[in-house]
Design a protein around this motif. Sequence first.
Motif, PDB file in Angstrom:
ATOM      1  N   GLU A  77       0.850  -1.186   0.000  1.00 26.46           N
ATOM      2  CA  GLU A  77       0.000   0.000   0.000  1.00 26.46           C
ATOM      3  C   GLU A  77       0.890   1.242   0.000  1.00 26.46           C
ATOM      4  O   GLU A  77       1.706   1.425   0.901  1.00 26.46           O
ATOM      5  CB  GLU A  77      -0.898   0.012   1.231  1.00 26.46           C
ATOM      6  CG  GLU A  77      -1.797   1.240   1.315  1.00 26.46           C
ATOM      7  CD  GLU A  77      -2.591   1.335   2.609  1.00 26.46           C
ATOM      8  OE1 GLU A  77      -3.169   2.401   2.875  1.00 26.46           O
ATOM      9  OE2 GLU A  77      -2.626   0.341   3.357  1.00 26.46           O
ATOM     10  N   TYR A  78       0.740   2.099  -1.002  1.00 23.75           N
ATOM     11  CA  TYR A  78       1.566   3.307  -1.035  1.00 23.75           C
ATOM     12  C   TYR A  78       0.875   4.404  -1.827  1.00 23.75           C
ATOM     13  O   TYR A  78       0.032   4.163  -2.686  1.00 23.75           O
ATOM     14  CB  TYR A  78       2.937   3.011  -1.654  1.00 23.75           C
ATOM     15  CG  TYR A  78       2.942   2.865  -3.163  1.00 23.75           C
ATOM     16  CD1 TYR A  78       3.274   3.935  -3.997  1.00 23.75           C
ATOM     17  CD2 TYR A  78       2.597   1.656  -3.771  1.00 23.75           C
ATOM     18  CE1 TYR A  78       3.283   3.796  -5.381  1.00 23.75           C
ATOM     19  CE2 TYR A  78       2.607   1.506  -5.149  1.00 23.75           C
ATOM     20  CZ  TYR A  78       2.945   2.584  -5.952  1.00 23.75           C
ATOM     21  OH  TYR A  78       2.942   2.451  -7.316  1.00 23.75           O
ATOM     22  N   THR A  79       1.258   5.640  -1.500  1.00 22.74           N
ATOM     23  CA  THR A  79       0.857   6.820  -2.261  1.00 22.74           C
ATOM     24  C   THR A  79       2.124   7.619  -2.531  1.00 22.74           C
ATOM     25  O   THR A  79       2.929   7.833  -1.623  1.00 22.74           O
ATOM     26  CB  THR A  79      -0.148   7.681  -1.480  1.00 22.74           C
ATOM     27  OG1 THR A  79      -1.274   6.879  -1.100  1.00 22.74           O
ATOM     28  CG2 THR A  79      -0.620   8.848  -2.323  1.00 22.74           C
ATOM     29  N   LEU A  80       2.311   8.047  -3.762  1.00 19.53           N
ATOM     30  CA  LEU A  80       3.545   8.718  -4.157  1.00 19.53           C
ATOM     31  C   LEU A  80       3.214  10.055  -4.814  1.00 19.53           C
ATOM     32  O   LEU A  80       2.366  10.130  -5.703  1.00 19.53           O
ATOM     33  CB  LEU A  80       4.321   7.816  -5.123  1.00 19.53           C
ATOM     34  CG  LEU A  80       5.726   8.198  -5.534  1.00 19.53           C
ATOM     35  CD1 LEU A  80       6.510   6.942  -5.927  1.00 19.53           C
ATOM     36  CD2 LEU A  80       5.738   9.190  -6.712  1.00 19.53           C
ATOM     37  N   TYR A  81       3.893  11.101  -4.343  1.00 21.98           N
ATOM     38  CA  TYR A  81       3.708  12.437  -4.906  1.00 21.98           C
ATOM     39  C   TYR A  81       5.056  13.003  -5.353  1.00 21.98           C
ATOM     40  O   TYR A  81       6.061  12.838  -4.664  1.00 21.98           O
ATOM     41  CB  TYR A  81       3.116  13.398  -3.877  1.00 21.98           C
ATOM     42  CG  TYR A  81       1.714  13.066  -3.430  1.00 21.98           C
ATOM     43  CD1 TYR A  81       0.613  13.353  -4.233  1.00 21.98           C
ATOM     44  CD2 TYR A  81       1.483  12.480  -2.182  1.00 21.98           C
ATOM     45  CE1 TYR A  81      -0.685  13.059  -3.813  1.00 21.98           C
ATOM     46  CE2 TYR A  81       0.204  12.187  -1.753  1.00 21.98           C
ATOM     47  CZ  TYR A  81      -0.881  12.477  -2.568  1.00 21.98           C
ATOM     48  OH  TYR A  81      -2.150  12.183  -2.153  1.00 21.98           O
ATOM     49  N   VAL A  82       5.056  13.665  -6.501  1.00 25.59           N
ATOM     50  CA  VAL A  82       6.221  14.417  -6.960  1.00 25.59           C
ATOM     51  C   VAL A  82       5.816  15.887  -7.022  1.00 25.59           C
ATOM     52  O   VAL A  82       4.826  16.237  -7.676  1.00 25.59           O
ATOM     53  CB  VAL A  82       6.697  13.942  -8.345  1.00 25.59           C
ATOM     54  CG1 VAL A  82       7.871  14.810  -8.828  1.00 25.59           C
ATOM     55  CG2 VAL A  82       7.098  12.473  -8.308  1.00 25.59           C
ATOM     56  N   TYR A  83       6.564  16.741  -6.330  1.00 26.85           N
ATOM     57  CA  TYR A  83       6.253  18.167  -6.244  1.00 26.85           C
ATOM     58  C   TYR A  83       7.090  18.908  -7.297  1.00 26.85           C
ATOM     59  O   TYR A  83       8.270  19.184  -7.091  1.00 26.85           O
ATOM     60  CB  TYR A  83       6.516  18.673  -4.819  1.00 26.85           C
ATOM     61  CG  TYR A  83       5.646  17.961  -3.818  1.00 26.85           C
ATOM     62  CD1 TYR A  83       4.429  18.499  -3.413  1.00 26.85           C
ATOM     63  CD2 TYR A  83       6.007  16.708  -3.321  1.00 26.85           C
ATOM     64  CE1 TYR A  83       3.602  17.824  -2.526  1.00 26.85           C
ATOM     65  CE2 TYR A  83       5.188  16.018  -2.430  1.00 26.85           C
ATOM     66  CZ  TYR A  83       3.976  16.579  -2.040  1.00 26.85           C
ATOM     67  OH  TYR A  83       3.153  15.895  -1.167  1.00 26.85           O
ATOM     68  N   GLU A  84       6.455  19.170  -8.415  1.00 28.02           N
ATOM     69  CA  GLU A  84       7.161  19.760  -9.550  1.00 28.02           C
ATOM     70  C   GLU A  84       7.711  21.144  -9.194  1.00 28.02           C
ATOM     71  O   GLU A  84       7.049  21.950  -8.540  1.00 28.02           O
ATOM     72  CB  GLU A  84       6.233  19.863 -10.757  1.00 28.02           C
ATOM     73  CG  GLU A  84       5.722  18.523 -11.270  1.00 28.02           C
ATOM     74  CD  GLU A  84       6.853  17.587 -11.701  1.00 28.02           C
ATOM     75  OE1 GLU A  84       7.951  18.072 -12.021  1.00 28.02           O
ATOM     76  OE2 GLU A  84       6.620  16.355 -11.727  1.00 28.02           O
ATOM     77  N   GLY A  85       8.927  21.396  -9.631  1.00 24.02           N
ATOM     78  CA  GLY A  85       9.561  22.689  -9.388  1.00 24.02           C
ATOM     79  C   GLY A  85      10.221  22.817  -8.031  1.00 24.02           C
ATOM     80  O   GLY A  85      10.850  23.838  -7.749  1.00 24.02           O
ATOM     81  N   ALA A  86      10.082  21.792  -7.185  1.00 28.06           N
ATOM     82  CA  ALA A  86      10.668  21.839  -5.841  1.00 28.06           C
ATOM     83  C   ALA A  86      12.013  21.121  -5.827  1.00 28.06           C
ATOM     84  O   ALA A  86      12.250  20.188  -6.597  1.00 28.06           O
ATOM     85  CB  ALA A  86       9.725  21.192  -4.827  1.00 28.06           C
ATOM     86  N   ASN A  87      12.881  21.567  -4.934  1.00 30.05           N
ATOM     87  CA  ASN A  87      14.204  20.983  -4.788  1.00 30.05           C
ATOM     88  C   ASN A  87      14.251  19.997  -3.629  1.00 30.05           C
ATOM     89  O   ASN A  87      13.402  20.024  -2.728  1.00 30.05           O
ATOM     90  CB  ASN A  87      15.242  22.079  -4.535  1.00 30.05           C
ATOM     91  CG  ASN A  87      15.752  22.704  -5.813  1.00 30.05           C
ATOM     92  OD1 ASN A  87      16.460  22.062  -6.585  1.00 30.05           O
ATOM     93  ND2 ASN A  87      15.372  23.952  -6.049  1.00 30.05           N
ATOM     94  N   HIS A  88      15.252  19.138  -3.654  1.00 28.65           N
ATOM     95  CA  HIS A  88      15.560  18.282  -2.512  1.00 28.65           C
ATOM     96  C   HIS A  88      15.608  19.153  -1.262  1.00 28.65           C
ATOM     97  O   HIS A  88      16.122  20.263  -1.293  1.00 28.65           O
ATOM     98  CB  HIS A  88      16.918  17.610  -2.748  1.00 28.65           C
ATOM     99  CG  HIS A  88      17.302  16.631  -1.695  1.00 28.65           C
ATOM    100  ND1 HIS A  88      16.931  15.298  -1.739  1.00 28.65           N
ATOM    101  CD2 HIS A  88      18.021  16.772  -0.560  1.00 28.65           C
ATOM    102  CE1 HIS A  88      17.414  14.672  -0.683  1.00 28.65           C
ATOM    103  NE2 HIS A  88      18.080  15.547   0.050  1.00 28.65           N
ATOM    104  N   ALA A  89      15.060  18.643  -0.170  1.00 29.56           N
ATOM    105  CA  ALA A  89      14.994  19.364   1.117  1.00 29.56           C
ATOM    106  C   ALA A  89      13.993  20.510   1.094  1.00 29.56           C
ATOM    107  O   ALA A  89      14.107  21.449   1.877  1.00 29.56           O
ATOM    108  CB  ALA A  89      16.375  19.855   1.550  1.00 29.56           C
ATOM    109  N   PHE A  90      12.973  20.417   0.237  1.00 28.47           N
ATOM    110  CA  PHE A  90      11.999  21.507   0.148  1.00 28.47           C
ATOM    111  C   PHE A  90      11.231  21.734   1.438  1.00 28.47           C
ATOM    112  O   PHE A  90      10.651  22.798   1.652  1.00 28.47           O
ATOM    113  CB  PHE A  90      11.030  21.293  -1.017  1.00 28.47           C
ATOM    114  CG  PHE A  90      10.075  20.129  -0.871  1.00 28.47           C
ATOM    115  CD1 PHE A  90       8.989  20.182  -0.011  1.00 28.47           C
ATOM    116  CD2 PHE A  90      10.250  18.966  -1.627  1.00 28.47           C
ATOM    117  CE1 PHE A  90       8.092  19.114   0.104  1.00 28.47           C
ATOM    118  CE2 PHE A  90       9.368  17.899  -1.520  1.00 28.47           C
ATOM    119  CZ  PHE A  90       8.290  17.964  -0.645  1.00 28.47           C
TER     120      PHE A  90
END
Length: 301
Positions: free
Chosen positions: A258-271
């Motif tokens: 069971e998982y949910t995955l989000y990618v935050y476009e335009g954000a950098n590592h350690a946002f």
Amino acid sequence: MTKPSPASPAVKRPAITQAMIDAYDEYTHLTLDRRRFMEQLTRLAGSGAAAAAIAPLLAANSARAAIIAEDDSRVTGEDISHPGSGGEMKGYLVKPASQSGKLGTVIVVHENRGLNPHIRDVARRVALEGFVALAPDFLSPLGGTPADEDKARDQFSKLDAAQTVANAVATVAFLRGREDGNGKVGAVGFCWGGGTVNMLAVNAPDLAAAVAYYGMQPKAEDVPKIKAALLLHYAGLDTRINAGIDAFRKELDAAEVEYTLYVYEGANHAFNNDTSAARYDKNAADLAWGRTIAFLKEKLA
């Protein structure tokens, strides 16, 4: 009549490019070579003076004000010791001041700078949402987190990876046994801590929920061992960590985790780290945090 003094000119913030942020990420996670990083930053900035002004904006600044003050009356916090896998672990335990009844418990896992003021602040934020939060110091086997950030970062290469995971598993057992907890344990980690949370999910079948912010993915053969529900946050510009997303997703699907995955476009590592002026992204951080708390409340109720 005294004339008002002319206003001082506004201090202009140095321009920070993505190449500078990428160079800092390479320095803090791969090379650990500050001299080489400053040489590269000087080339990118155009001068040593400009590089000297930009470097503190890329780094985390522990002097920045906490979101939840250490003396906030809504929470109670204390430094504690608890059993690790083969020795004593130190950590920071926080819970709501008005706690009544048993609460879900959450392990807050720090970045590769150790248990610093920022992570203590994050633990207080978690507690304020109605959890017992424990931020362990995973540098405890080496004497604990030093005050100097560069020294702290250097210490991580000296940690035994198996012992680190075993200490995390022992922390789950400690929280499961607390009288003020309801027996359900979750974990949230950032950067190095995100990878550690992923490995904890592999090795702790009684972990109920795991939230990894831009964390290194586990090996493919380990993914089927995961029993916890996962919430995975990634930064769109974080090419180093994101290189492992597709393979991780494939293995999670195959193992029916069971998982949910989000990618935050335009954000950098350690946002999520609000002490880093250049990399903090308030919109991404607020959205991810809201999702994190809702997830933990659902899974640890």
